[in-house]
Design a protein around this motif. Structure first.
Motif, PDB file in Angstrom:
ATOM      1  N   LYS A  34       9.904   5.780  13.560  1.00 36.91           N
ATOM      2  CA  LYS A  34       9.152   6.788  12.797  1.00 36.91           C
ATOM      3  C   LYS A  34       7.641   6.584  12.919  1.00 36.91           C
ATOM      4  CE  LYS A  34      12.741   7.350   9.360  1.00 36.91           C
ATOM      5  NZ  LYS A  34      13.160   6.915   8.030  1.00 36.91           N
ATOM      6  N   ARG A  35       7.222   5.358  13.134  1.00 38.80           N
ATOM      7  CA  ARG A  35       5.784   5.104  13.294  1.00 38.80           C
ATOM      8  C   ARG A  35       5.247   5.747  14.568  1.00 38.80           C
ATOM      9  NH1 ARG A  35       3.336   1.922   9.907  1.00 38.80           N
ATOM     10  NH2 ARG A  35       1.509   1.644  11.192  1.00 38.80           N
ATOM     11  N   ALA A  41      -2.053   8.348   5.158  1.00 38.70           N
ATOM     12  CA  ALA A  41      -2.904   7.227   5.586  1.00 38.70           C
ATOM     13  C   ALA A  41      -2.444   5.943   4.920  1.00 38.70           C
ATOM     14  CB  ALA A  41      -4.353   7.524   5.249  1.00 38.70           C
ATOM     15  N   ASP A  42      -2.096   6.036   3.629  1.00 31.88           N
ATOM     16  CA  ASP A  42      -1.631   4.848   2.902  1.00 31.88           C
ATOM     17  C   ASP A  42      -0.278   4.371   3.437  1.00 31.88           C
ATOM     18  OD1 ASP A  42      -3.846   4.769   1.339  1.00 31.88           O
ATOM     19  OD2 ASP A  42      -2.947   5.819  -0.361  1.00 31.88           O
ATOM     20  N   VAL A  43       0.633   5.320   3.622  1.00 30.06           N
ATOM     21  CA  VAL A  43       1.989   4.935   4.039  1.00 30.06           C
ATOM     22  C   VAL A  43       1.996   4.389   5.476  1.00 30.06           C
ATOM     23  CG1 VAL A  43       4.309   5.815   4.508  1.00 30.06           C
ATOM     24  CG2 VAL A  43       3.146   6.481   2.426  1.00 30.06           C
ATOM     25  N   TRP A  44       1.188   5.011   6.332  1.00 32.67           N
ATOM     26  CA  TRP A  44       1.129   4.548   7.728  1.00 32.67           C
ATOM     27  C   TRP A  44       0.129   3.405   7.908  1.00 32.67           C
ATOM     28  CZ3 TRP A  44       3.837   8.944   7.158  1.00 32.67           C
ATOM     29  CH2 TRP A  44       4.770   9.284   8.125  1.00 32.67           C
ATOM     30  N   ASN A  45      -0.487   3.024   6.790  1.00 34.18           N
ATOM     31  CA  ASN A  45      -1.477   1.943   6.769  1.00 34.18           C
ATOM     32  C   ASN A  45      -2.644   2.216   7.730  1.00 34.18           C
ATOM     33  OD1 ASN A  45      -2.463  -0.433   5.762  1.00 34.18           O
ATOM     34  ND2 ASN A  45      -1.408  -1.732   7.241  1.00 34.18           N
ATOM     35  N   LEU A  46      -3.248   3.387   7.547  1.00 38.69           N
ATOM     36  CA  LEU A  46      -4.383   3.783   8.392  1.00 38.69           C
ATOM     37  C   LEU A  46      -5.636   3.863   7.532  1.00 38.69           C
ATOM     38  CD1 LEU A  46      -2.544   6.822   9.988  1.00 38.69           C
ATOM     39  CD2 LEU A  46      -2.869   4.619  11.104  1.00 38.69           C
ATOM     40  N   ASP A  47      -6.758   3.913   8.193  1.00 36.12           N
ATOM     41  CA  ASP A  47      -8.025   4.093   7.490  1.00 36.12           C
ATOM     42  C   ASP A  47      -8.071   5.517   6.915  1.00 36.12           C
ATOM     43  OD1 ASP A  47     -10.792   3.851   6.804  1.00 36.12           O
ATOM     44  OD2 ASP A  47     -11.217   5.036   8.595  1.00 36.12           O
ATOM     45  N   ARG A  48      -8.330   5.619   5.605  1.00 33.32           N
ATOM     46  CA  ARG A  48      -8.292   6.935   4.945  1.00 33.32           C
ATOM     47  C   ARG A  48      -9.328   7.904   5.498  1.00 33.32           C
ATOM     48  NH1 ARG A  48      -7.271   7.570  -1.438  1.00 33.32           N
ATOM     49  NH2 ARG A  48      -5.189   6.716  -1.529  1.00 33.32           N
ATOM     50  N   GLU A  97      -2.030  14.947   0.795  1.00 35.90           N
ATOM     51  CA  GLU A  97      -0.998  14.532   1.744  1.00 35.90           C
ATOM     52  C   GLU A  97      -1.598  13.669   2.860  1.00 35.90           C
ATOM     53  OE1 GLU A  97       2.256  15.262   1.292  1.00 35.90           O
ATOM     54  OE2 GLU A  97       2.929  14.290   3.135  1.00 35.90           O
ATOM     55  N   ARG A 145       2.186   9.148  -6.179  1.00 31.38           N
ATOM     56  CA  ARG A 145       2.638  10.527  -5.966  1.00 31.38           C
ATOM     57  C   ARG A 145       3.675  10.920  -7.025  1.00 31.38           C
ATOM     58  NH1 ARG A 145       4.730  13.501  -0.580  1.00 31.38           N
ATOM     59  NH2 ARG A 145       2.528  13.690  -0.277  1.00 31.38           N
ATOM     60  N   PRO A 152      12.232   2.576  10.974  1.00 31.69           N
ATOM     61  CA  PRO A 152      10.792   2.579  10.638  1.00 31.69           C
ATOM     62  C   PRO A 152       9.905   2.459  11.877  1.00 31.69           C
ATOM     63  CG  PRO A 152      11.973   1.107   9.182  1.00 31.69           C
ATOM     64  CD  PRO A 152      12.914   1.476  10.275  1.00 31.69           C
ATOM     65  N   GLU A 153      10.314   1.620  12.845  1.00 29.25           N
ATOM     66  CA  GLU A 153       9.514   1.461  14.069  1.00 29.25           C
ATOM     67  C   GLU A 153       9.475   2.776  14.848  1.00 29.25           C
ATOM     68  OE1 GLU A 153      11.514  -0.826  12.964  1.00 29.25           O
ATOM     69  OE2 GLU A 153      10.316  -2.654  12.853  1.00 29.25           O
ATOM     70  N   PHE A 157      -2.143  10.329   1.401  1.00 30.82           N
ATOM     71  CA  PHE A 157      -0.832   9.696   1.215  1.00 30.82           C
ATOM     72  C   PHE A 157      -0.303   9.134   2.536  1.00 30.82           C
ATOM     73  CE2 PHE A 157       3.844  10.324   1.246  1.00 30.82           C
ATOM     74  CZ  PHE A 157       4.177   9.394   0.275  1.00 30.82           C
ATOM     75  N   PRO A 172       7.699   5.768   7.673  1.00 36.16           N
ATOM     76  CA  PRO A 172       8.175   4.582   8.403  1.00 36.16           C
ATOM     77  C   PRO A 172       8.390   3.383   7.485  1.00 36.16           C
ATOM     78  CG  PRO A 172       5.824   4.841   8.719  1.00 36.16           C
ATOM     79  CD  PRO A 172       6.256   5.973   7.847  1.00 36.16           C
ATOM     80  N   ARG A 191       0.843  -1.205   0.000  1.00 33.80           N
ATOM     81  CA  ARG A 191       0.000   0.000   0.000  1.00 33.80           C
ATOM     82  C   ARG A 191       0.882   1.262   0.000  1.00 33.80           C
ATOM     83  NH1 ARG A 191      -4.204   1.705   4.737  1.00 33.80           N
ATOM     84  NH2 ARG A 191      -5.089   3.484   3.654  1.00 33.80           N
ATOM     85  N   ALA A 192       1.945   1.209   0.798  1.00 35.66           N
ATOM     86  CA  ALA A 192       2.872   2.344   0.850  1.00 35.66           C
ATOM     87  C   ALA A 192       3.569   2.530  -0.495  1.00 35.66           C
ATOM     88  CB  ALA A 192       3.896   2.122   1.956  1.00 35.66           C
TER      89      ALA A 192
END
Lengths: 199, 191
Positions: free
Chosen positions: B79-80, B105-112, B100, A13, B76-77, B103, A77, A5-6
């Motif tokens: 930065k999360r 939400a996707d990178v942090w794997n969260l609900d948009r 942004e 982008r 990464p841990e 973006f 991350p 997903r990332a």
């Protein structure tokens, strides 16, 4: 963490409207050049242009370098290898614009390239883009060494078809796979070690 | 006795820069709800220090732990668990802000949808605050973070964050001459 997903988010982008225009511009330019001037080039010259000159030209073009150095990407991350895969996709797709345009030009002239040679050309352009990525986070002599390495790799890929070696296609594509894998791993290492300092 | 969790721990964290010389060493422990202002000798040194605590730049000596994750070994841990706000804030327009948020939400794997709701709620509560910084803070708070790192923020940025997220730990870096009263870490003399 969902790396896929990332990766898709980063690729989305990077690949925007300006990117698409740039891609189509390259494609159209090479299509036109091939359609007009392909008969002037012999087989050897065509292969040298497609396997060595095009990848090297694409490699030294550093429009994506500034975007890649942005701090925002490094605040994400992600591990270096995940970032490397996501970063590499856009330059690789860019690198395919010129050879695909050239193929299109040759097809318009009803002189298409043999599929095997086409595979070598595409592989060489992908390798060129991936090896040159190492130069993005380096400056001066170190960056130029990566361009020299791009030249060496692409020349190595051009040798089997130019020398008309048996199994030239398998040899070149196999070699390209090894080069591409190594280049991507090395780029991941580069990203993991890179410190984005302010200017 | 109330016992607060350690969010950030710096153990002799130093960065050796070609231009600014030694930045640090930093030795401190920051717990949830606490804030710390770090003074640096120049804007570049302040940025480097912020990036060091944002797990973006690795310290050349010493260690930084974010929630016990070593920023050098497990960036990464780390930065999360933190939100990094770059110098200048988020200066782009509302559409770019929306992109942004998606973006991140996707990178942090969260609900948009949830991320967007959260970001705009923070933005609404910072309505009287500077636009660029309000957006930057809202973006940093999209993920569920324990620490916010601010690189040379505008005045009262930490107070604004405190209003919307009281339990969060805050580290901000500032240039020494811009700090009339506050300095929590000794600043090395410029070379």
């Amino acid at each position: 963490m969902n790396g896929g997903r990332a990766t898709l988010a980063i690729v989305r982008r990077r690949i925007d409207r300006a990117y698409a225009c740039d891609w189509l511009g390259r494609f159209a330019a090479l299509c036109l050049i091939a359609a007009l001037f392909a008969p002037l080039l012999g087989r050897t010259a065509t292969l040298v242009v497609l396997i060595i000159v095009l990848p090297l030209g694409g490699a030294t073009e550093s429009a994506h370098a500034e975007a890649m150095r942005r701090t925002s990407f490094f605040a994400m991350p992600l591990y270096g290898r995940q970032l490397a895969r996501a970063y590499a996709l856009a330059p690789v797709v860019t690198a395919l614009a010129a050879p695909l345009g050239f193929f299109c030009g040759l097809a318009i002239r009803h002189e298409p390239l043999a599929p095997g040679l086409g595979a070598i050309v595409l592989a060489a352009n992908i390798v060129g883009a991936l090896v040159a990525l190492g130069a993005v986070f380096r400056d001066g002599v170190q960056a130029w060494l990566y361009y020299a390495l791009t030249l060496v790799c692409c020349t190595a890929l051009a040798v089997p078809p130019l020398a008309r070696l048996p199994h030239a296609v398998a040899l070149s594509v196999g070699l390209a796979a090894v080069f591409a894998f190594t280049a991507l791993r090395a780029f991941g290492e580069t990203l993991a070690r890179y410190d984005p300092l302010p200017f | 006795m109330l016992r607060l969790d350690t969010v950030l721990r710096a153990v002799g964290a130093t960065f050796e820069d070609r231009r600014d010389g030694l930045i640090g060493p930093y030795d401190f422990t920051l717990r949830e709800g606490q804030a710390l202002v770090l003074a640096a000798a120049s804007p570049r040194a302040a940025s480097i220090a912020a990036r060091m605590f944002g797990a973006i730049v690795k310290p050349t000596a010493g260690t930084i732990y974010v929630d016990e994750y070593d920023t050098r070994l497990q960036p990464p841990e780390a930065k999360r668990r933190l939100g990094f706000v770059d110098a200048g804030g988020f200066t782009r327009n509302a559409h770019a802000f929306d992109c942004e948020v998606a973006f991140r939400a996707d990178v942090w794997n969260l609900d948009r949808a949830g991320s967007r709701q959260r970001a705009y709620a923070v933005l609404a509560s910072l309505a009287t605050f500077d636009d660029a910084w309000a957006r930057a803070i809202a973006l940093a708070l999209v993920a569920n973070v324990d620490l916010i790192v601010l690189d040379q923020p505008c005045a009262s940025a930490a107070d604004a964050i405190r209003r919307v997220a009281p339990a969060i730990a805050i580290v901000e870096t500032r240039v020494a001459r811009a700090l009339p009263f506050v300095s929590s870490v000794p600043v090395p003399a410029p070379a």
